[in-house]
Design a protein around this motif. Structure first.
Motif, PDB file in Angstrom:
ATOM      1  N   GLU B 103     -29.878  19.482  20.251  1.00 59.32           N
ATOM      2  CA  GLU B 103     -28.520  19.691  19.737  1.00 59.32           C
ATOM      3  C   GLU B 103     -28.526  20.617  18.522  1.00 59.32           C
ATOM      4  O   GLU B 103     -27.706  21.520  18.409  1.00 59.32           O
ATOM      5  CB  GLU B 103     -27.874  18.341  19.381  1.00 59.32           C
ATOM      6  CG  GLU B 103     -27.453  17.560  20.632  1.00 59.32           C
ATOM      7  CD  GLU B 103     -27.057  16.124  20.336  1.00 59.32           C
ATOM      8  OE1 GLU B 103     -26.762  15.377  21.290  1.00 59.32           O
ATOM      9  OE2 GLU B 103     -27.068  15.734  19.150  1.00 59.32           O
ATOM     10  N   LEU B 105     -30.818  22.788  17.812  1.00 55.23           N
ATOM     11  CA  LEU B 105     -31.227  24.110  18.281  1.00 55.23           C
ATOM     12  C   LEU B 105     -30.028  24.843  18.884  1.00 55.23           C
ATOM     13  O   LEU B 105     -29.824  26.041  18.638  1.00 55.23           O
ATOM     14  CB  LEU B 105     -32.340  23.947  19.331  1.00 55.23           C
ATOM     15  CG  LEU B 105     -33.170  25.169  19.696  1.00 55.23           C
ATOM     16  CD1 LEU B 105     -33.783  25.818  18.471  1.00 55.23           C
ATOM     17  CD2 LEU B 105     -34.295  24.781  20.664  1.00 55.23           C
ATOM     18  N   TYR B 106     -29.229  24.119  19.664  1.00 55.82           N
ATOM     19  CA  TYR B 106     -28.029  24.701  20.272  1.00 55.82           C
ATOM     20  C   TYR B 106     -27.063  25.203  19.184  1.00 55.82           C
ATOM     21  O   TYR B 106     -26.605  26.343  19.234  1.00 55.82           O
ATOM     22  CB  TYR B 106     -27.338  23.663  21.155  1.00 55.82           C
ATOM     23  CG  TYR B 106     -26.083  24.148  21.824  1.00 55.82           C
ATOM     24  CD1 TYR B 106     -26.141  24.848  23.024  1.00 55.82           C
ATOM     25  CD2 TYR B 106     -24.824  23.889  21.274  1.00 55.82           C
ATOM     26  CE1 TYR B 106     -24.994  25.298  23.660  1.00 55.82           C
ATOM     27  CE2 TYR B 106     -23.669  24.328  21.902  1.00 55.82           C
ATOM     28  CZ  TYR B 106     -23.755  25.031  23.098  1.00 55.82           C
ATOM     29  OH  TYR B 106     -22.617  25.474  23.713  1.00 55.82           O
ATOM     30  N   SER B 107     -26.797  24.335  18.211  1.00 59.65           N
ATOM     31  CA  SER B 107     -25.877  24.706  17.136  1.00 59.65           C
ATOM     32  C   SER B 107     -26.380  25.936  16.395  1.00 59.65           C
ATOM     33  O   SER B 107     -25.607  26.836  16.054  1.00 59.65           O
ATOM     34  CB  SER B 107     -25.719  23.553  16.142  1.00 59.65           C
ATOM     35  OG  SER B 107     -25.244  22.406  16.814  1.00 59.65           O
ATOM     36  N   LEU B 109     -28.363  28.322  17.572  1.00 57.86           N
ATOM     37  CA  LEU B 109     -28.235  29.500  18.430  1.00 57.86           C
ATOM     38  C   LEU B 109     -26.795  29.997  18.467  1.00 57.86           C
ATOM     39  O   LEU B 109     -26.536  31.194  18.429  1.00 57.86           O
ATOM     40  CB  LEU B 109     -28.716  29.187  19.858  1.00 57.86           C
ATOM     41  CG  LEU B 109     -30.225  28.976  20.043  1.00 57.86           C
ATOM     42  CD1 LEU B 109     -30.513  28.466  21.450  1.00 57.86           C
ATOM     43  CD2 LEU B 109     -30.991  30.273  19.800  1.00 57.86           C
ATOM     44  N   MET B 110     -25.846  29.075  18.531  1.00 61.18           N
ATOM     45  CA  MET B 110     -24.431  29.443  18.586  1.00 61.18           C
ATOM     46  C   MET B 110     -23.986  30.108  17.280  1.00 61.18           C
ATOM     47  O   MET B 110     -23.260  31.087  17.283  1.00 61.18           O
ATOM     48  CB  MET B 110     -23.557  28.194  18.835  1.00 61.18           C
ATOM     49  CG  MET B 110     -23.734  27.569  20.205  1.00 61.18           C
ATOM     50  SD  MET B 110     -23.296  28.681  21.583  1.00 61.18           S
ATOM     51  CE  MET B 110     -24.914  29.210  22.122  1.00 61.18           C
ATOM     52  N   GLU B 113     -25.528  33.582  16.899  1.00 59.06           N
ATOM     53  CA  GLU B 113     -24.774  34.491  17.773  1.00 59.06           C
ATOM     54  C   GLU B 113     -23.523  34.995  17.053  1.00 59.06           C
ATOM     55  O   GLU B 113     -23.209  36.174  17.046  1.00 59.06           O
ATOM     56  CB  GLU B 113     -24.382  33.701  19.047  1.00 59.06           C
ATOM     57  CG  GLU B 113     -23.317  34.320  19.932  1.00 59.06           C
ATOM     58  CD  GLU B 113     -23.915  35.416  20.804  1.00 59.06           C
ATOM     59  OE1 GLU B 113     -23.184  35.947  21.619  1.00 59.06           O
ATOM     60  OE2 GLU B 113     -25.115  35.724  20.655  1.00 59.06           O
TER      61      GLU B 113
END
Lengths: 123, 123, 123, 123
Positions: B103, B105-107, B109-110, B113
Motif C-alpha cells: 500500500e 509503495l502504491y501511494s 508511485l502515485m 507520478e
C-alpha cells in the motif's frame, strides 16, 4: 494505476534470490547491508548494466556513495565479488561477477554437509 | 553435490523481490536491515510459517534476536507490516501481512507520478 | 488500477522457474502442455494447496479437466511427479511432490556433463 | 555436482512468471504452447538476447522450428508480442517486446473488475 504504469511495473520485473543464499549469507559473514549491495548489483546486471558505479547503486539505497564504495571494496577483498574484464571490438569492458559468491556458498554447503555427517556418526 | 543436495536446493526455492521494491524502499524510509527482515518474513510465509518469531528470523540474519524484535516493532508502528488474526477451528492464529508495504509503495508511485507530471507542466 | 488491485497483484506473487528447467525439459521428454501442468502444481503448492484437483488446475489452463487428469497420470507414471502421504492429527493428507522432476534433471545434467567430457577428450 | 556446475546453475538463474499471468493466460486465449514460447522469449531477453530466432527458441522446446515460426507470427498478429526497432550507432536492431501482453492483461483485469462489480450490484 493506469496502463502505462502497469506495463512499467511488469517490465521492471523481479530479482530472484535463492532460498539458500537467504538462509546462509550470515554464516558466510555477510551483513544485511552487504547482501543488499550484492542484490542491487544482481538487479543492475539483469537490466543490462554489468558495472554499476557506487553512485548508481547508492541512488537506490539508504547508504551514501562513499559507504557503498567501501562495501564494494570489502566484498571484492573478501572474495564475494569479482571484476571480470571483457574485450569487445578492441574496447576493454569491466563487469561485476557474482561467481565467487556462489563458490563460497557451495564450499559452505559441502562443509556443512560434512559436519552434519560427522555429528551423526558420533552420536 | 549429490542428488539429495540438488533436490534440497531446488525445493528451497527462490524469493522473488519486485524490481520496484528494490528501486524505492530507501525513498520509503526503509533501511537495508529492515528490508532484509521483511524479505525473511516473506521467505518464511512462502514456506508456510506465517508468524516467524524474532528468534527464528535472527537465526538466518547477522542481527541479534533483540535487534530483530526492535526492527519488527518499528516496522509495525510505522505501518510497513501488519499482524492479521485468523480464527480456524476455534483457535486464533496470528500472521504477518506485507499488505501495508504494498500500500505504501502504491501511494509512493502515485505521488511520484503526480510530481513528475507537475514538473513537466512547469517546464 | 486502484490500491486494492495493486496489493492483490503483489500478493499473487510470482512463480520462479529455474533457467535449467526451461533449458532442458524438452530433452527430458516433457512437452509444453506437461510443463505448464507442473508449473501450475508449483503455483498451487506455493499458495498452500499441495494437492490441487484436475478441475482446479484446468480452471487456469486451456485444457479440459479430463486432459488434465491424463497429463497428471502420465507425469506420475513416467516419474516426473510423485504423491506423498502425510499423517497429521490422525488424518492422512496427500500432496504432490516435484522431487522426482529435480532428480531427473540432476541425472540428465550429470550424464550430459559426462558426454561433453567424452566428446572433448575424443577431439 | 562439482563447484563449476553449481556456479553454472546459479548463473543460469530463474525466470519469474507473475501469478496473474499464470491465472489468466487461458482466459486471454493463449494456449500452453504459446505461453511457453513467450516464457522462452522472456528468458532469452533476460540473458541479453532480445531477438532470438525460431531456431534458437525451438532448440529448447519440444516443437519444431517451423511450428515456432507459426506461433510467433500468430502471437504478433493477435497482439501479444511486438517487434521494436532500435537504432544504435547507425545500425537498426530489432527486439521482441512483451509490452502488448501486459497491456492485454491489464485490460482483462480492469474488465473483469467491472464485471464482478456489476454482478455484485445485481444481487
Amino acid at each position: 494505476m493506469n496502463i502505462e504504469q502497469f506495463v512499467f511495473l511488469q517490465e521492471s520485473g523481479n530479482v530472484s534470490i535463492p532460498g539458500i543464499l537467504l538462509n546462509y549469507y550470515s554464516r558466510l559473514g555477510i551483513t544485511e547491508e552487504e547482501l543488499m549491495v550484492l542484490i542491487q548489483v544482481k538487479k543492475f546486471k539483469e537490466n543490462g548494466n554489468h558495472f554499476p558505479t557506487p553512485t548508481e547503486l547508492s541512488e537506490y539505497m539508504s547508504i551514501t556513495t562513499s559507504t557503498c564504495t567501501s562495501v564494494l571494496r570489502s566484498l571484492l577483498q573478501r572474495g564475494f565479488l569479482h571484476i571480470e574484464e571483457l574485450e569487445q571490438n578492441a574496447i576493454l569492458y569491466e563487469m561485476y561477477s557474482l561467481k565467487p559468491l556462489w563458490e563460497k556458498l557451495y564450499s559452505f554447503l559441502m562443509q556443512d554437509e560434512k559436519k552434519t555427517k560427522n555429528l551423526e556418526e558420533e552420536q
